[in-house]
Scaffold this motif. Structure first.
Motif, PDB file in Angstrom:
ATOM      1  N   ALA A  52      11.479  23.185  18.475  1.00 50.13           N
ATOM      2  CA  ALA A  52      12.841  23.085  18.416  1.00 50.13           C
ATOM      3  C   ALA A  52      13.031  24.587  17.763  1.00 50.13           C
ATOM      4  O   ALA A  52      14.179  25.615  18.168  1.00 50.13           O
ATOM      5  N   ARG A  53      12.474  25.373  16.670  1.00 53.45           N
ATOM      6  CA  ARG A  53      12.608  26.546  15.546  1.00 53.45           C
ATOM      7  C   ARG A  53      12.017  27.207  16.936  1.00 53.45           C
ATOM      8  O   ARG A  53      13.009  28.611  16.596  1.00 53.45           O
ATOM      9  N   LEU A  54      10.960  27.395  17.591  1.00 48.92           N
ATOM     10  CA  LEU A  54      11.001  28.110  18.614  1.00 48.92           C
ATOM     11  C   LEU A  54      11.830  28.420  19.711  1.00 48.92           C
ATOM     12  O   LEU A  54      11.879  29.854  20.083  1.00 48.92           O
ATOM     13  N   GLY A  55      12.037  27.754  20.416  1.00 44.57           N
ATOM     14  CA  GLY A  55      13.253  27.417  21.268  1.00 44.57           C
ATOM     15  C   GLY A  55      14.584  28.291  21.048  1.00 44.57           C
ATOM     16  O   GLY A  55      14.454  28.939  21.571  1.00 44.57           O
ATOM     17  N   VAL A  56      15.034  27.629  20.119  1.00 49.77           N
ATOM     18  CA  VAL A  56      15.682  28.847  19.836  1.00 49.77           C
ATOM     19  C   VAL A  56      15.854  30.143  19.094  1.00 49.77           C
ATOM     20  O   VAL A  56      16.185  30.463  19.993  1.00 49.77           O
ATOM     21  N   THR A 112      18.680  20.208  22.817  1.00 46.40           N
ATOM     22  CA  THR A 112      17.672  19.916  24.244  1.00 46.40           C
ATOM     23  C   THR A 112      16.806  19.064  23.645  1.00 46.40           C
ATOM     24  O   THR A 112      15.905  17.920  23.939  1.00 46.40           O
ATOM     25  N   PHE A 113      15.937  19.071  22.588  1.00 51.36           N
ATOM     26  CA  PHE A 113      14.865  18.865  21.866  1.00 51.36           C
ATOM     27  C   PHE A 113      14.923  17.908  21.411  1.00 51.36           C
ATOM     28  O   PHE A 113      13.796  17.508  21.073  1.00 51.36           O
ATOM     29  N   ALA A 114      16.653  17.244  21.034  1.00 54.31           N
ATOM     30  CA  ALA A 114      16.622  16.209  20.665  1.00 54.31           C
ATOM     31  C   ALA A 114      16.632  14.838  21.768  1.00 54.31           C
ATOM     32  O   ALA A 114      16.673  13.403  21.859  1.00 54.31           O
ATOM     33  N   LEU A 127      15.162  27.274  29.729  1.00 57.89           N
ATOM     34  CA  LEU A 127      14.373  27.652  28.622  1.00 57.89           C
ATOM     35  C   LEU A 127      13.938  25.569  27.980  1.00 57.89           C
ATOM     36  O   LEU A 127      12.789  25.903  27.482  1.00 57.89           O
ATOM     37  N   GLY A 128      14.885  25.654  26.750  1.00 61.00           N
ATOM     38  CA  GLY A 128      14.259  24.420  26.211  1.00 61.00           C
ATOM     39  C   GLY A 128      13.830  23.889  27.121  1.00 61.00           C
ATOM     40  O   GLY A 128      13.132  22.345  26.027  1.00 61.00           O
TER      41      GLY A 128
END
Length: 335
Positions: free
Chosen positions: A218-222, A230-232, A177-178
């Protein structure tokens, strides 16, 4: 292994060359017979000038090649993923590993691409390959790192094994997903940073947009169940850097044109045969943000410029005067 790459664009061609170098039997399926014939005769893909296609790379328009494939790499544009998956499904054996290398979100349904593939081909494990990887550089053997993500650990390890060599380093991840969200939304951000360049703004502005857009991603992903870390990584920060700072990026180039005043339809028209994925992803990102109740002001601004004809100068100005915020959203730690 016997591997077929479905799609003959620059990215599919570059990955086919990596697989061929690694000793696999590789075929590349072309949708258009005339393009297939042209490449067979010239042994070159027009979108990768100067990169020769070895005779060992089989070029075909016949989907029967899939019946013998142990791995299939899906390298079509995001908008064609469902139609292509439906088209190839009857030719695949159950258990064939599918490696999706497109980046985007399906229009209207807002499904991530691995979810689209799973709907159309439910009996095959899906792996997503993503990261900072210009086709032009991969095709020339320049060192590159990407991530392969899947809910199926064995499938991810297989994908890592078939692609990895001295010029191509792969990491595995269970966070499909991420990885997919980062892959899709970085194209929207590249349109935004390119637009800032076209408007005459500098590195400060680009860094501001990239950093705060990463927070939005990242906000949407979480909210959707992804891992924030993952976003880093390569599919988040890594892909964001390469897409927002390079003229190899069609999204960045389109954004620059829009910033200079080129009409959106003309800027994203793809006259050179390329696809500006960020244009499609901007609408889906906005829809997802509303669905999940997530605040994404930069993505919202991108939508307004691309689909509502808003002046990008005005949108940037509105972003700059939003209400005061704490960067880490952890002000309660002071209490």
């Amino acid at each position: 292994m016997n591997i077929t790459v479905v799609g003959s664009g620059g990215w599919g061609t570059a990955l086919a060359l990596v697989l061929l170098e690694n000793g696999h039997q590789v075929s590349m399926w072309c949708r258009r017979a005339e393009k297939c014939q042209e490449m067979q005769e010239s042994r070159e893909n027009p979108v990768l000038p100067g990169v020769k296609l070895p005779q060992e790379l089989a070029l075909t328009c016949d989907l029967n090649v899939l019946t013998q494939s142990q791995v299939v790499v899906l390298a079509t544009p995001s908008f064609a993923v469902r139609a292509t998956s439906k088209q190839i499904a009857p030719y695949l054996k159950a258990g064939t590993v599918l490696v999706s290398v497109a980046k985007g979100i399906e229009k209207d349904s807002c499904l991530l691409l691995h979810q689209v593939i799973e709907e159309e081909i439910p009996n095959c494990p899906v792996v997503v390959l993503s990261g900072p990887s210009h086709a032009e550089e991969v095709a020339r053997g320049l060192p590159t790192g990407v991530v392969v993500a899947s809910e199926n650990k064995e499938a991810a390890l297989l994908a890592q094994d078939i692609f990895m060599n001295r010029n191509m380093r792969l990491y595995t991840s269970p966070d499909i997903l991420g990885v997919e969200i980062g892959a899709a939304l970085k194209n929207v951000v590249a349109l935004c940073t390119g637009c800032c360049v076209g408007m005459g703004y500098g590195d400060n502005t680009k860094a501001l947009i990239m950093t705060r857009a990463l927070t939005e991603m990242a906000r949407l992903g979480v909210a959707m169940g992804a891992n924030k870390e993952t976003f880093a990584g390569l599919s988040g920060l890594g892909d964001l850097i390469v897409t927002c700072t390079s003229m190899h990026s069609r999204n960045c180039r389109a954004g620059i044109a829009i910033g200079k005043g080129t009409p959106v339809a003309e800027a994203v028209g793809g006259k050179d045969g390329t696809v500006v994925e960020g244009y499609y992803a901007a609408a889906s990102a906005r829809q997802l943000a509303h669905k999940m109740g997530v605040e994404m002001p930069i993505a919202e601004g991108a939508y307004q410029v691309l689909y509502e004809g808003k002046d990008p100068h005005v949108i940037l100005g509105q972003l700059m005067v939003r209400e005061r915020r704490s960067e880490l959203e952890l002000e309660e730690i002071w209490l």
